[in-house]
Design an enzyme around this catalytic site. Structure first.
Site, PDB file in Angstrom:
ATOM      1  N   ASP A 216     -24.402 -10.162  -8.435  1.00 25.59           N
ATOM      2  CA  ASP A 216     -23.029  -9.832  -8.924  1.00 25.59           C
ATOM      3  C   ASP A 216     -21.614 -10.523  -8.293  1.00 25.59           C
ATOM      4  OD1 ASP A 216     -23.303  -9.021  -6.325  1.00 25.59           O
ATOM      5  OD2 ASP A 216     -23.283  -6.766  -6.730  1.00 25.59           O
TER       6      ASP A 216
ATOM      7  N   GLU B 194     -18.800  -6.548  -1.823  1.00 24.74           N
ATOM      8  CA  GLU B 194     -19.479  -6.314  -3.133  1.00 24.74           C
ATOM      9  C   GLU B 194     -18.283  -6.420  -4.188  1.00 24.74           C
ATOM     10  OE1 GLU B 194     -22.490  -5.997  -3.857  1.00 24.74           O
ATOM     11  OE2 GLU B 194     -23.545  -5.209  -2.121  1.00 24.74           O
TER      12      GLU B 194
END
Length: 261
Positions: free
Chosen positions: A136, A143
């Protein structure tokens, strides 16, 4: 940023290890930032081979940690401090006094995060930071949608990350901590040289977004585009989605060999 396409993971490991060796020959007490996971293992193996052959001296080198679980004792076999001791420090013959890492067992975790940022600065800053990348686009435990100016801080692991990491805890997700300390993107960008290694087709989309996409928090690794000396080393599979792959191949092939990466 510079993109270097190599045949395989071992070639990438050798290339990065040689860059580290050149740095250590020039600056014997360099601070090397290291990451955990399977991707960087060829780098550590190649650097260890150079040390054992006498090609480079690491007796004054220092090692800095990228991230750590919160709540795991430092001597727990799956704390990242323990992992790095097994995979980096012991093979290279570097003692724990030369190791910098955040305190994942601190009662005041935010204070421990700030203290780690200060310790990196007081050590003169990271000379070369090795990074991996998630599918990702995450780097460290930053993140998607992490602030591009973030500092070392506590982050909550997603359920999927805990499921993925359960394999290191006898398959028991209940043993996987819920929180981690990670260098923030702003902290990572302060290193003098950033080297991202990505291998495998599963990383191809993330690599393309990092290198050729816009700088955006949805792909944290894209922040490397803002750095004055960032190198992305990828194998053929991880480079498969790069539109500018022919350009990257040509520029690296024409680069003076003495310049390194």
């Amino acid at each position: 940023m510079e993109v270097v396409i190599v045949p395989d993971a071992e070639s990438g490991g050798e290339l990065i290890a040689e860059s580290m060796a050149r740095l250590l020959r020039r600056k014997p007490d360099a601070l090397l930032g290291v990451a955990t996971g399977s991707t960087p293992l060829p780098v550590y193996q190649a650097l260890t081979a150079k040390v054992r052959s006498g090609a480079v001296d690491v007796s004054r080198a220092r090692i800095a940690q990228l991230d750590e679980y919160v709540g795991l004792p430092a001597d727990h076999p799956e704390s990242y401090r323990s992992v790095l001791r097994r995979e980096v420090l012991e093979p290279l013959g570097i003692g724990m006094p030369a190791f910098l890492g955040p305190d994942g067992t601190a009662e005041d975790v935010p204070a421990a995060c700030a203290a780690y940022d200060r310790s990196l600065a007081e050590a003169g800053g990271v000379d070369l930071q090795l990074l991996g990348i998630g599918t990702d686009g995450h780097i460290g435990f930053n993140e998607p949608c992490s602030s591009l100016a973030s500092r070392t801080r506590i982050k909550t692991l997603t359920q999927q990350t805990r499921v993925d990491n359960a394999r290191f805890f006898d398959g028991d997700i209940e043993q996987v901590p819920h929180h981690v300390i990670t260098q923030g993107i702003g902290t990572i960008l302060e290193a003098r040289h950033l080297v991202l290694l990505a291998t495998g087709e599963g990383k191809a989309d993330a690599v393309a977004a990092t290198v050729e996409g816009p700088v955006a928090a949805v792909c944290p690794a894209s922040a490397l585009q803002l750095h004055p000396h960032a190198t992305v080393v990828v194998d053929e599979a991880a480079a498969s989605k790069l539109k500018l792959a022919p350009y990257f191949r040509q520029t690296y092939a024409d680069k003076p060999q003495w310049q390194g990466i």
